[in-house]
Design a protein around this motif. Structure first.
Motif, PDB file in Angstrom:
ATOM      1  N   ASP A 129      46.457  35.918 122.341  1.00  0.00           N
ATOM      2  CA  ASP A 129      47.287  36.702 121.418  1.00  0.00           C
ATOM      3  C   ASP A 129      48.629  36.953 122.108  1.00  0.00           C
ATOM      4  O   ASP A 129      48.683  37.667 123.120  1.00  0.00           O
ATOM      5  N   PRO A 130      49.721  36.392 121.615  1.00  0.00           N
ATOM      6  CA  PRO A 130      51.015  36.527 122.314  1.00  0.00           C
ATOM      7  C   PRO A 130      51.606  37.925 122.255  1.00  0.00           C
ATOM      8  O   PRO A 130      52.582  38.205 122.951  1.00  0.00           O
ATOM      9  N   THR A 131      51.030  38.816 121.439  1.00  0.00           N
ATOM     10  CA  THR A 131      51.584  40.174 121.333  1.00  0.00           C
ATOM     11  C   THR A 131      50.973  41.149 122.332  1.00  0.00           C
ATOM     12  O   THR A 131      51.492  42.254 122.512  1.00  0.00           O
ATOM     13  N   ILE A 132      49.864  40.778 122.973  1.00  0.00           N
ATOM     14  CA  ILE A 132      49.203  41.670 123.928  1.00  0.00           C
ATOM     15  C   ILE A 132      49.572  41.220 125.337  1.00  0.00           C
ATOM     16  O   ILE A 132      49.145  40.159 125.802  1.00  0.00           O
ATOM     17  N   ALA A 133      50.374  42.021 126.015  1.00  0.00           N
ATOM     18  CA  ALA A 133      50.858  41.683 127.351  1.00  0.00           C
ATOM     19  C   ALA A 133      50.324  42.668 128.365  1.00  0.00           C
ATOM     20  O   ALA A 133      49.625  43.635 128.031  1.00  0.00           O
ATOM     21  N   PHE A 134      50.701  42.440 129.632  1.00  0.00           N
ATOM     22  CA  PHE A 134      50.160  43.264 130.714  1.00  0.00           C
ATOM     23  C   PHE A 134      51.267  43.825 131.614  1.00  0.00           C
ATOM     24  O   PHE A 134      51.217  44.979 131.999  1.00  0.00           O
ATOM     25  N   LEU A 135      52.270  43.016 131.934  1.00  0.00           N
ATOM     26  CA  LEU A 135      53.409  43.514 132.702  1.00  0.00           C
ATOM     27  C   LEU A 135      54.416  44.172 131.764  1.00  0.00           C
ATOM     28  O   LEU A 135      54.818  45.314 131.973  1.00  0.00           O
ATOM     29  N   HIS A 136      54.844  43.455 130.728  1.00  0.00           N
ATOM     30  CA  HIS A 136      55.747  44.014 129.735  1.00  0.00           C
ATOM     31  C   HIS A 136      54.939  44.770 128.676  1.00  0.00           C
ATOM     32  O   HIS A 136      53.869  44.338 128.286  1.00  0.00           O
ATOM     33  N   GLU A 137      55.502  45.865 128.243  1.00  0.00           N
ATOM     34  CA  GLU A 137      54.800  46.692 127.266  1.00  0.00           C
ATOM     35  C   GLU A 137      54.792  46.000 125.908  1.00  0.00           C
ATOM     36  O   GLU A 137      55.832  45.552 125.428  1.00  0.00           O
ATOM     37  N   PRO A 138      53.619  45.871 125.279  1.00  0.00           N
ATOM     38  CA  PRO A 138      53.589  45.307 123.923  1.00  0.00           C
ATOM     39  C   PRO A 138      54.422  46.164 122.979  1.00  0.00           C
ATOM     40  O   PRO A 138      54.404  47.390 123.062  1.00  0.00           O
ATOM     41  N   GLY A 139      55.180  45.493 122.115  1.00  0.00           N
ATOM     42  CA  GLY A 139      56.019  46.224 121.169  1.00  0.00           C
ATOM     43  C   GLY A 139      56.056  45.515 119.833  1.00  0.00           C
ATOM     44  O   GLY A 139      55.400  44.496 119.624  1.00  0.00           O
ATOM     45  N   ASP A 140      56.808  46.076 118.915  1.00  0.00           N
ATOM     46  CA  ASP A 140      56.937  45.482 117.588  1.00  0.00           C
ATOM     47  C   ASP A 140      57.928  44.324 117.630  1.00  0.00           C
ATOM     48  O   ASP A 140      58.927  44.352 118.352  1.00  0.00           O
ATOM     49  N   ARG A 141      57.650  43.299 116.852  1.00  0.00           N
ATOM     50  CA  ARG A 141      58.560  42.177 116.617  1.00  0.00           C
ATOM     51  C   ARG A 141      58.898  41.401 117.884  1.00  0.00           C
ATOM     52  O   ARG A 141      60.000  40.872 118.022  1.00  0.00           O
ATOM     53  N   ARG A 142      57.962  41.329 118.825  1.00  0.00           N
ATOM     54  CA  ARG A 142      58.194  40.464 119.978  1.00  0.00           C
ATOM     55  C   ARG A 142      56.857  40.015 120.550  1.00  0.00           C
ATOM     56  O   ARG A 142      55.838  40.707 120.409  1.00  0.00           O
ATOM     57  N   PHE A 143      56.887  38.844 121.176  1.00  0.00           N
ATOM     58  CA  PHE A 143      55.692  38.264 121.777  1.00  0.00           C
ATOM     59  C   PHE A 143      55.724  38.573 123.282  1.00  0.00           C
ATOM     60  O   PHE A 143      56.211  37.782 124.085  1.00  0.00           O
ATOM     61  N   SER A 144      55.202  39.731 123.639  1.00  0.00           N
ATOM     62  CA  SER A 144      55.369  40.248 125.001  1.00  0.00           C
ATOM     63  C   SER A 144      54.674  39.400 126.053  1.00  0.00           C
ATOM     64  O   SER A 144      55.121  39.341 127.205  1.00  0.00           O
ATOM     65  N   LEU A 145      53.563  38.742 125.705  1.00  0.00           N
ATOM     66  CA  LEU A 145      52.869  37.927 126.692  1.00  0.00           C
ATOM     67  C   LEU A 145      53.752  36.766 127.150  1.00  0.00           C
ATOM     68  O   LEU A 145      53.666  36.336 128.305  1.00  0.00           O
ATOM     69  N   SER A 146      54.621  36.282 126.282  1.00  0.00           N
ATOM     70  CA  SER A 146      55.554  35.228 126.680  1.00  0.00           C
ATOM     71  C   SER A 146      56.507  35.722 127.759  1.00  0.00           C
ATOM     72  O   SER A 146      56.885  34.971 128.663  1.00  0.00           O
ATOM     73  N   LEU A 147      56.895  36.991 127.679  1.00  0.00           N
ATOM     74  CA  LEU A 147      57.762  37.568 128.712  1.00  0.00           C
ATOM     75  C   LEU A 147      57.044  37.615 130.046  1.00  0.00           C
ATOM     76  O   LEU A 147      57.637  37.338 131.101  1.00  0.00           O
TER      77      LEU A 147
END
Length: 366
Positions: free
Chosen positions: A249-267
């Motif tokens: 799921d590209p919206t669930i990240a670990f270093l960067h905080e998951p937020g609206d309208r961005r794919f945080s896992l890609s960051l």
């Protein structure tokens, strides 16, 4: 073989039978002005008409679409791209990444989604993964620095030595960090020191044409900042493209905080690959003279790549992703782009079995 397809022309992109077709515009688009002024032009209407040549291209060869021009689309095209599993990435007039048309996930796993959410919700598990991302990013920055270190002398070599000592000390202290904000501060501090070394890596001749003292975004203040911002956008979308081919799921990240309208896992994953893919690309483009000051222009208080400049960067980016290296584990040559997919698979294995398959971030070995 499927590859990313880059659209720099403006016009109308549409489905034509079972293929894609771009009808080009004969005029150049104009940039939108700010929303709050009397001359604002953000009315949603095209600034150019699709009245030019029709250019078809086979959908079977398209892995993803990168849209840099002013392009109209309709629901038939969106449905067709979704059926074909083709994501589309959109950039504005100045080359800023703005949005993704993300098809319905083809790889679904309820178990993996739950495991990914559990790792985020557990402070201990999340911190473990966040540390791994930062550690591998710092390791890869160190590899880039050490690649150029033997070529330096005098003050430049001394400055590099100091930064390497700081980097080693911070990387060794990562296991002692207890929260995400501290981790991001460590990574940000080292990257800031790393950027200060770039004039030494580029040499006096290139640095005279492209002065650079610090990283500045939104908007980029000079040519090098513009190159970094554009390169980071390409890296972010390349990672997202590979995540889409997995059940992550590209919206669930670990270093960067998951937020609206961005794919945080890609960051998160982009941090690992930026030293290899973006930074080394920039050094080569500037040192070989492929990118010149004429490939930049000033708008609205910032500096941006021109269309000609973006085309040069994108061509080199495509070649870089296709470049191969002997993989020490697989015992065969794999492309840089494939390394990103393998990193996604490593993360999947960790999420499903954190004890048996602990995640260790990608480390450059060449």
């Amino acid at each position: 073989m499927k590859k990313p397809h880059y659209l720099f022309s403006s016009g109308r992109l549409q489905r034509q039978h079972n293929t894609l077709m771009l009808q080009r515009a004969t005029e150049e688009p104009t940039p939108d002005l700010p929303d709050d002024g009397p001359e604002a032009t953000n009315d949603g209407l095209p600034t150019v008409a699709a009245d030019g040549k029709k250019v078809p291209f086979a959908v079977e060869t398209v892995d993803s679409l990168y849209v840099f021009g002013e392009v109209d689309i309709n629901t038939k095209l969106i449905t067709f791209l979704g059926q074909q599993g083709i994501p589309a990435f959109f950039f504005d007039y100045y080359g800023y990444y703005t949005a993704t048309l993300y098809p319905r996930e083809a790889q679904l796993s309820g178990r993996l989604h739950i495991d990914q959410a559990r790792h985020y919700l557990s402070p201990k598990r999340r911190l473990l993964l966040a540390r791994a991302f930062v550690e591998s990013a710092l390791f890869n920055i160190e590899r880039v620095i050490k690649y150029y270190q033997p070529r330096l002398e005098g003050d430049a070599k001394a400055a590099v030595g100091i930064t390497l000592a700081d980097l080693t000390r911070d990387r060794d202290a990562l296991p002692l960090t207890t929260d995400i904000l501290t981790l991001m501060a460590v990574e940000g501090r080292i990257r800031s020191r790393y950027y200060q070394l770039w004039p030494y890596f580029l040499g006096p001749e290139v640095s005279a044409r492209f002065p650079f003292t610090k990283r500045e975004r939104q908007p980029p203040s000079n040519e090098l900042n513009a190159l970094i911002s554009f390169g980071n956008s390409l890296c972010y979308t390349a990672v997202l493209r590979q995540i889409y081919r997995t059940a992550l799921d590209p919206t669930i990240a670990f270093l960067h905080e998951p937020g609206d309208r961005r794919f945080s896992l890609s960051l998160d994953l982009a941090e690992v690959f930026k030293p290899l893919l973006v930074d080394r690309m920039i050094f080569r483009l500037l040192k070989t003279g492929e990118i010149q000051p004429k490939h930049f222009s000033a708008h609205l208080g910032g500096c941006y790549l021109t269309e000609a400049g973006r085309k040069i960067v994108v061509t080199h980016w495509d070649e870089r992703l296709s470049q191969t290296v002997e993989h020490r584990g697989l015992k065969k040559r794999v492309s840089y782009e494939r390394l990103i997919r393998l990193e996604c698979y490593k993360l999947v294995r960790h999420l499903c079995d954190p004890v048996g398959e602990p995640y260790q971030g990608f480390h450059m070995w060449w």
